[in-house]
Design a protein around this motif. Structure first.
Motif, PDB file in Angstrom:
ATOM      1  N   ASP A  57      54.622  30.120 122.021  1.00 31.58           N
ATOM      2  CA  ASP A  57      54.277  29.110 123.033  1.00 31.58           C
ATOM      3  C   ASP A  57      53.374  28.027 122.465  1.00 31.58           C
ATOM      4  N   ASP A  83      50.446  27.956 128.195  1.00 32.36           N
ATOM      5  CA  ASP A  83      50.298  29.217 128.907  1.00 32.36           C
ATOM      6  C   ASP A  83      50.265  29.018 130.416  1.00 32.36           C
ATOM      7  N   GLU A 135      48.614  25.111 123.177  1.00 37.64           N
ATOM      8  CA  GLU A 135      49.228  26.354 123.645  1.00 37.64           C
ATOM      9  C   GLU A 135      49.706  26.155 125.078  1.00 37.64           C
ATOM     10  N   THR A 165      51.968  41.184 122.085  1.00 35.47           N
ATOM     11  CA  THR A 165      52.335  40.335 120.956  1.00 35.47           C
ATOM     12  C   THR A 165      52.190  41.058 119.623  1.00 35.47           C
ATOM     13  N   ASN A 167      46.090  32.098 117.662  1.00 36.72           N
ATOM     14  CA  ASN A 167      47.323  32.880 117.754  1.00 36.72           C
ATOM     15  C   ASN A 167      48.293  32.593 116.609  1.00 36.72           C
ATOM     16  N   TYR A 213      45.130  43.889 121.152  1.00 35.41           N
ATOM     17  CA  TYR A 213      45.479  42.500 120.878  1.00 35.41           C
ATOM     18  C   TYR A 213      45.462  42.242 119.369  1.00 35.41           C
ATOM     19  N   ALA A 220      56.763  35.281 117.897  1.00 34.64           N
ATOM     20  CA  ALA A 220      56.791  36.232 119.013  1.00 34.64           C
ATOM     21  C   ALA A 220      57.194  35.487 120.286  1.00 34.64           C
ATOM     22  N   CYS A 256      58.975  29.897 124.996  1.00 37.66           N
ATOM     23  CA  CYS A 256      59.508  29.165 123.853  1.00 37.66           C
ATOM     24  C   CYS A 256      60.656  28.234 124.239  1.00 37.66           C
ATOM     25  N   TYR A 266      52.581  34.767 111.124  1.00 32.15           N
ATOM     26  CA  TYR A 266      52.800  35.226 112.503  1.00 32.15           C
ATOM     27  C   TYR A 266      52.364  34.130 113.469  1.00 32.15           C
ATOM     28  N   ASP A 282      52.614  32.799 117.769  1.00 36.32           N
ATOM     29  CA  ASP A 282      53.064  32.931 119.148  1.00 36.32           C
ATOM     30  C   ASP A 282      54.143  31.890 119.430  1.00 36.32           C
TER      31      ASP A 282
END
Length: 223
Positions: A105, A203, A201, A84, A166, A181, A10, A25, A101, A103
């Protein structure tokens, strides 16, 4: 046993908290984009990689055209109004079998990602966990098992040593119709098997510094 055959990354979000004006990303960590790190680590283990794009999609599309022509790009034109879970469901659409799946990031240790994918073959749903360190962590209440952890609850307010990472593997329909979520959809299936992942991560600006330190530590192990 059912091996993971497809991975959905994602990468449609706006990344407003880090404020760099690009999809997260596409951030470089020690000379390589987060996206390239994910794709390169996934390629030995799955047949198909899908990247869901939205915010500044042209950056990711052009980048993949140059460096990762084997991935499938999926557009989430409603990225401003969706989350997401929606991107995951859109990416997994028309897939069959088991899907991983992730994320877009995340910087993940290749060894722990490989171990997660191998373990996922024997679990209908396997949830990624990591040491609690995020500013807005979704904590996981777990019991230790011989293979990892059994998750009994998620919470934003009750601290625990581990948090939702995630990353999750499961059927292609896992996030269909999810309005909240991802972890809220997973709550419908509790208790669930969990497995620890070594990852960082990205963020916030502080997360980026920590991710660089994480990569340097991984590189020093391999040296």
């Amino acid at each position: 046993m059912q091996n993971v055959t497809c991975a959905v990354i994602a990468a449609a979000g706006m990344g407003t908290r880090i404020g760099l004006g690009m999809p997260k990303c596409m951030i470089e960590v020690e000379g390589k984009t987060i996206l390239s790190r994910l794709i390169e680590n996934l390629q030995p283990h799955v047949d198909l990689i899908k990247v869901v794009v939205g915010y500044r999609e042209e950056m990711v599309i052009d980048y993949c055209a140059q460096h990762h022509r084997n991935v499938i790009l999926v557009r989430n034109k409603d990225y401003r109004q969706t989350n997401t879970a929606f991107s995951f469901a859109k990416g997994a659409n028309l897939s069959s079998g088991k899907v991983l799946y992730l994320d877009g990031d995340l910087v993940i240790s290749p060894e722990s990602l490989e171990a997660f994918i191998q373990c996922a073959a024997s679990k209908e749903i396997l949830v990624g966990l990591t040491d609690a360190k995020s500013e807005n962590a979704v904590f996981a209440d777990c019991n230790t098992t011989s293979e990892g952890f059994m998750i009994s609850a998620f919470s934003r307010t009750k601290p625990s040593p581990l948090e939702w990472a995630n990353v999750v593997s499961g059927p292609a329909h896992l996030l269909d119709g999810a309005s909240g979520y991802v972890f809220e959809r997973l709550e419908e299936y509790l208790p669930l098997n969990g497995k620890l992942l070594e990852l960082a991560e990205v963020d916030t600006a502080g997360d980026l510094i920590a991710a660089r330190e994480f990569v340097c530590a991984l590189d020093s192990k391999e040296a």
